[in-house]
Design a protein around this motif. Structure first.
Motif, mmCIF file in Angstrom:
data_model
loop_
_atom_site.group_PDB
_atom_site.id
_atom_site.type_symbol
_atom_site.label_atom_id
_atom_site.label_comp_id
_atom_site.label_asym_id
_atom_site.label_seq_id
_atom_site.Cartn_x
_atom_site.Cartn_y
_atom_site.Cartn_z
ATOM 1 N N ILE A 305 0.854 -1.196 0.000
ATOM 2 C CA ILE A 305 0.000 0.000 0.000
ATOM 3 C C ILE A 305 0.885 1.239 0.000
ATOM 4 O O ILE A 305 1.670 1.455 0.924
ATOM 5 C CB ILE A 305 -0.903 0.029 1.250
ATOM 6 N N GLN A 306 0.784 2.035 -1.056
ATOM 7 C CA GLN A 306 1.488 3.318 -1.130
ATOM 8 C C GLN A 306 0.524 4.372 -0.619
ATOM 9 O O GLN A 306 -0.332 4.870 -1.342
ATOM 10 C CB GLN A 306 1.915 3.620 -2.567
ATOM 11 N N ASP A 307 0.639 4.711 0.675
ATOM 12 C CA ASP A 307 -0.364 5.593 1.283
ATOM 13 C C ASP A 307 0.015 7.062 1.261
ATOM 14 O O ASP A 307 -0.786 7.922 1.640
ATOM 15 C CB ASP A 307 -0.681 5.148 2.718
ATOM 16 N N SER A 308 1.231 7.375 0.838
ATOM 17 C CA SER A 308 1.632 8.766 0.637
ATOM 18 C C SER A 308 2.770 8.766 -0.372
ATOM 19 O O SER A 308 3.241 7.711 -0.799
ATOM 20 C CB SER A 308 2.080 9.408 1.957
ATOM 21 N N ALA A 309 3.221 9.947 -0.731
ATOM 22 C CA ALA A 309 4.324 10.019 -1.687
ATOM 23 C C ALA A 309 5.629 9.512 -1.091
ATOM 24 O O ALA A 309 6.572 9.224 -1.831
ATOM 25 C CB ALA A 309 4.507 11.456 -2.168
ATOM 26 N N ASP A 310 5.663 9.372 0.221
ATOM 27 C CA ASP A 310 6.917 9.017 0.883
ATOM 28 C C ASP A 310 6.820 7.775 1.758
ATOM 29 O O ASP A 310 7.696 7.538 2.591
ATOM 30 C CB ASP A 310 7.408 10.191 1.745
ATOM 31 N N HIS A 311 5.780 6.987 1.594
ATOM 32 C CA HIS A 311 5.672 5.803 2.447
ATOM 33 C C HIS A 311 4.824 4.721 1.801
ATOM 34 O O HIS A 311 3.770 4.997 1.222
ATOM 35 C CB HIS A 311 5.045 6.140 3.805
ATOM 36 N N THR A 328 7.311 -5.057 5.934
ATOM 37 C CA THR A 328 8.322 -4.004 5.940
ATOM 38 C C THR A 328 7.683 -2.685 5.507
ATOM 39 O O THR A 328 6.536 -2.654 5.054
ATOM 40 C CB THR A 328 9.499 -4.352 4.998
ATOM 41 N N HIS A 329 8.442 -1.642 5.667
ATOM 42 C CA HIS A 329 8.046 -0.311 5.209
ATOM 43 C C HIS A 329 9.082 0.192 4.209
ATOM 44 O O HIS A 329 10.238 -0.216 4.231
ATOM 45 C CB HIS A 329 7.961 0.674 6.379
ATOM 46 N N GLY A 330 8.664 1.089 3.359
ATOM 47 C CA GLY A 330 9.577 1.697 2.414
ATOM 48 C C GLY A 330 9.113 3.093 2.071
ATOM 49 O O GLY A 330 8.149 3.610 2.641
ATOM 50 N N LYS A 356 1.079 8.982 -7.824
ATOM 51 C CA LYS A 356 -0.384 9.085 -7.852
ATOM 52 C C LYS A 356 -1.005 8.233 -6.738
ATOM 53 O O LYS A 356 -1.993 7.549 -6.937
ATOM 54 C CB LYS A 356 -0.916 8.671 -9.227
ATOM 55 N N PHE A 357 -0.398 8.313 -5.543
ATOM 56 C CA PHE A 357 -0.955 7.615 -4.391
ATOM 57 C C PHE A 357 -2.373 8.131 -4.102
ATOM 58 O O PHE A 357 -2.722 9.229 -4.553
ATOM 59 C CB PHE A 357 -0.037 7.822 -3.174
ATOM 60 N N PRO A 358 -3.225 7.419 -3.354
ATOM 61 C CA PRO A 358 -3.015 6.129 -2.706
ATOM 62 C C PRO A 358 -3.245 4.983 -3.688
ATOM 63 O O PRO A 358 -4.330 4.820 -4.233
ATOM 64 C CB PRO A 358 -4.058 6.109 -1.595
ATOM 65 N N SER A 359 -2.216 4.222 -3.935
ATOM 66 C CA SER A 359 -2.285 3.099 -4.857
ATOM 67 C C SER A 359 -1.863 1.844 -4.104
ATOM 68 O O SER A 359 -1.235 1.925 -3.041
ATOM 69 C CB SER A 359 -1.364 3.348 -6.056
ATOM 70 N N SER A 360 -2.194 0.700 -4.651
ATOM 71 C CA SER A 360 -1.763 -0.540 -4.001
ATOM 72 C C SER A 360 -1.769 -1.678 -5.003
ATOM 73 O O SER A 360 -2.412 -1.608 -6.057
ATOM 74 C CB SER A 360 -2.636 -0.880 -2.790
ATOM 75 N N ILE A 361 -1.029 -2.733 -4.662
ATOM 76 C CA ILE A 361 -0.996 -3.959 -5.447
ATOM 77 C C ILE A 361 -1.157 -5.117 -4.476
ATOM 78 O O ILE A 361 -0.647 -5.073 -3.349
ATOM 79 C CB ILE A 361 0.322 -4.085 -6.245
#
Length: 864
Positions: A305-311, A328-330, A356-361
């Motif tokens: 889950i990309q919940d912000s531009a930085d996380h 993990t986090h990234g 273009k968050f919030p995106s997820s796979i």
């Protein structure tokens, strides 16, 4: 000689690529064929088609497709016989399906139903099936004094499928439809357009997905919008893998680990398992390892889950009855998801995943018979989209919000994303996945040298950089600094997100050290004062990838989010506001073709082609929404149009349609208004507001010096449009009218009154820097050095230009350390850069050391 080269990224395997190139007038006839040569002077199969024409019938722009790898740094396009291809895309259309064969992939596309792709195979081996679009909606309602939220699942329903482009190298299948509610299939919503791109001899399908909003923002909220496919996976649980794209490489996870308490390395097999190799445990020596491994947890579900531009966060779980645990986090995932087993697998990639968050796979059911992969453009793990306006009232007087009308509706807006799907018949290595992931995040396109674009004369008036003269060198430095500032500001201010990426802010507040994000018409820029054209011209003259990426993102955003594609305001766009679609002004200047056509011609992108077609008759929309309704609410005219920006925007739309289609009616529409202006005593200086008849495209003279200031005529891309038309039509009278307009803007107030029979005066001609390009055009045509010096003064005198020259950042420490240019506005910056590029081209020899010396003096004073 027409050379093309990679913009930057070079594919490492055979990859389908499409691009466009311009031609000089008369250089290429439509009957001539083209061929592609690599740097070894070998012919490569090429698919070519015209995308625009000159008025004399010769080809102005061509689109091309080829399947290439990184063995050549550059190529040549020559007039001559093409070479046949060993591989070709084969397409067979049947009653209920279209079958596509790339030579590697065989794809069955449904023409009815839910599943867009029924099945993907590769030479008899099943790779995946049941690719469809998915969505989630929230409905919020009040029941017995409490708020109830109901979440509904939707899936795609196909309405129409057609072969849009066909050829031996590339085929494009266009699918339109809507989403249907799973609990009630009679309910539908959320229209979509989907394009599937197939290239000969490749295992990749490119997908361009456009989502349209047709809901009520007060009641229904989009909880998720995405795409789903079912990969066919074979093998034991320890040979079933998920690979997720991280910041720089691949994060791998198997469904079942070989790592156990007693066999921590599993005789070296554990290392191999994590690297993606297939493990055979059937040998007797591995019996104990296998017995212990089979006792390990079976991980069925994975998601990033990309919940912000930085996380971003990676999580997994064993089943639906149990909790998710964090892996993990990234920071910034590159948006790749691979799922596979012994037989290979399937990879998804989403371009601009973190931007273009919030995106997820995610993957579900990895150990089962039919795993599912989901790629979410808007992740259901985020809050639902809230597309309501920021207030229940307008703020016209205090916050520059245009009209005192609440027209802040998202109904009819859109958002486009690019997805890549790659099929593997054997397990790929992590390095192979990383290479693919990086390619998918880059603009993979062939481009010409700036000199070639310049020589073609196919995109108006602009200059090539020239630093041989010290003053020109300083000006070029300021042009570069302007680009660099916005590039860094996008990162510093985090101008990212599904609905924001590509846009920039309008006006800076140096007191709060913040852009005016919350002040009505001073927040998001949208296309105000045409920063799109500035960025595209900056790319054409430099060939820089970073500028291309900025311009591409702005094109995708402003052409979709800021414009209406159906509904009451179809063909128009929303002026700048706190919310992109929030302003009461819905106008043709925001959606005009000239803002977006450069991207279309450089890339052949069919979605942008849709947008150019949508606006070609946008003048019909002002029948129901008069742009001058505040000043002329009731008179004898059906509606009104200012010569600029309204009629100028129509000209942009019509000229682009004429280039692309050669339909004579668009030439007639342009000439209809132009001939009216030619017949008036003050010609282009007439009006600037006219009555307008959309049925005849006629401007109806209402007098001169009326409502609508003349700076509005030339601040929204009119000069760029009119320069192109003047050259293409070879219309000397129209050129003379442009010269007359430019010269008039530079006159003193007394001279204006004298030449206009005391009708026009300085108050009607504010912000003269915006006219500097027109003044330069006049100076060049008249070979008037004094007029040229006036044009440069408009640009280099800060008191006139209102530009922050020199563009220098200051570092401040407030809530965080920030770099700022205190007095900057995007309006002024984009117009200064555009007009300076024109002036450098037309009157560059007249810029004086003395003029720029003032800039340098201000710089030194500022430093002190």
């Amino acid at each position: 000689m027409l050379k093309v080269k990679w913009l930057n990224t070079i594919p490492k395997s055979m990859t389908g690529v499409s691009w466009g190139v311009p031609w000089k007038k008369g250089e290429l006839s439509r009957e001539e064929s083209l061929c592609l040569m690599n740097d070894k002077n070998e012919k490569i199969p090429l698919q070519s088609w015209p995308t625009a024409f000159w008025p004399d019938g010769s080809v102005k722009w061509t689109g091309h497709s080829a399947v290439l790898n990184g063995q050549s740094q550059s190529y040549e396009i020559r007039i001559g016989d093409n070479v046949t291809s060993d591989l070709a895309v084969q397409v067979i259309e049947r009653n209920e399906q279209i079958h596509v064969d790339t030579g590697i992939l065989q794809v069955a596309i449904n023409k009815i139903g839910t599943n867009i792709i029924e099945e993907i195979t590769s030479n008899g081996k099943r790779i995946a099936n049941h690719l469809k679009l998915i969505a989630k909606k929230e409905f919020r309602k009040e029941e017995r004094e409490r708020k109830v939220i109901e979440e509904i699942d939707l899936e795609s329903e196909i309405e129409e499928v057609k072969i849009e482009k066909s050829g031996i190298i590339r085929n494009v299948i266009k699918i339109t439809g809507h989403h249907k509610f799973l609990h009630d299939k009679q309910q539908t919503g959320l229209p979509f357009k989907l394009r599937l791109y197939f290239y000969a001899g490749t295992a990749t399908i490119k997908i361009v997905h456009t989502f349209f909003y047709d809901g009520n923002p007060q009641k229904d909220y989009i909880k998720g919008i995405g795409i789903e496919a079912a990969p066919h996976i074979e093998g034991e649980n320890w040979n079933r893998h998920v690979c997720l794209g991280g910041d720089v490489g691949i994060y791998p996870e198997p469904a079942q680990l070989l790592l156990t308490r007693r066999h921590q390395r599993a005789k070296g097999l554990y290392n191999k398992q994590i690297s993606g190799e297939m493990i055979d445990l059937h040998d007797a020596q591995y019996k104990q390892i296998r017995d212990h491994a089979e006792q390990n947890a079976e991980w069925n579900d994975f998601k990033l889950i990309q919940d912000s531009a930085d996380h971003y966060q990676i999580m997994k779980r064993t089943n639906k009855e149990c909790s998710w645990i964090t892996s993990t986090h990234g920071t910034r995932s590159k948006g790749l998801l691979y799922t596979g087993g012994k037989n290979g697998g399937l990879a998804f990639g989403l371009r601009n995943f973190w931007q273009k968050f919030p995106s997820s796979i995610e993957v579900s059911g990895l150990t089962g018979e039919q795993p599912k992969m989901k790629l979410w453009f808007w992740s259901p793990d985020a809050n639902a989209m809230d597309l309501r306006h920021y207030n229940t009232k307008t703020h016209v007087l205090s916050a520059y919000e245009g009209f005192d009308e609440m027209r802040a509706t998202p109904y009819g807006i859109a958002n486009t994303s690019e997805v890549y799907l790659n099929c593997y018949t054997s397990p790929p290595t992590h390095d192979e996945l990383t290479v693919k992931m990086d390619e998918w995040q880059s603009p993979l396109v062939l481009v010409c040298e700036p000199q070639y674009y310049y020589d073609s004369n196919a995109l108006g008036v602009w200059s090539l950089p020239d630093k041989t003269h010290p003053v020109k060198g300083k000006i070029e430095e300021q042009l570069d600094n302007a680009i660099l500032f916005y590039k860094e500001e996008m990162e510093q201010r985090k101008w990212y997100g599904y609905w924001h990426y590509g846009d920039v802010m309008h006006t800076y507040d140096s007191v709060r050290h913040q852009w005016m994000y919350d002040i009505g018409g001073f927040a998001w820029q949208n296309t105000e004062l045409v920063p799109n054209i500035w960025l595209w011209n900056a790319f054409l003259r430099s060939g820089r990838e970073d500028i291309f990426i900025m311009a591409e993102a702005m094109t995708r955003h402003t052409s979709e989010v800021d414009c209406y594609h159906f509904g009451e305001y179809a063909g128009l766009g929303s002026r700048h506001n706190v919310i992109h679609w929030g302003c009461g002004c819905k106008e043709a200047r925001i959606s005009m073709a000239g803002l977006h056509k450069t991207y279309y011609f450089l890339t052949t992108d069919e979605r942008v082609g849709d947008l150019l077609e949508e606006v070609r008759d946008a003048d019909q929309s002002i029948l129901s929404l008069d742009p001058m309704r505040e000043f002329y609410p009731r008179d004898e005219h059906q509606t009104h149009a200012r010569v600029g920006p309204d009629w100028a925007a129509f000209c942009s739309n019509w000229f682009t349609a004429l280039e692309r289609t050669e339909e004579v009616r668009y030439y007639d529409k342009i000439m209809s208004g132009m001939n009216v202006l030619k017949g008036l005593p003050m010609r282009l200086l007439s009006g600037p507001t006219f009555g307008y008849d959309p049925s005849t495209s006629k401007l109806i003279h209402m007098g001169d010096g009326n409502e609508g200031s003349y700076h509005m005529v030339i601040a929204f891309g009119a000069p760029q449009t009119w320069f192109e038309i003047a050259d293409a039509f070879e219309d000397n009278e129209w050129k003379d009218m442009l010269v007359e307009f430019g010269e008039f803007y530079s006159l003193s107030n007394d001279e204006k009154l004298k030449r206009s029979n005391r009708t026009l005066h300085d108050k009607l001609f504010p912000l003269p820097m915006l006219a500097a390009g027109m003044v330069a055009y006049a100076a060049a045509a008249k070979r008037d050095k004094n007029l040229a010096e006036k044009a440069w003064d408009l640009l280099l005198n800060n008191e006139i230009s209102q530009m922050c020259l020199p563009i220098e950042k200051e570092t401040i420490s407030v809530w965080q350390n920030l770099n700022e240019v205190p007095g900057i506005t995007t309006n002024t910056t984009s117009q200064w850069c555009l007009n300076t590029m024109i002036a450098l081209e037309l009157i560059g020899e007249h810029v004086s050391d003395l003029q720029f010396k003032k800039v340098l003096e201000r710089q030194e004073c500022h430093k002190k």
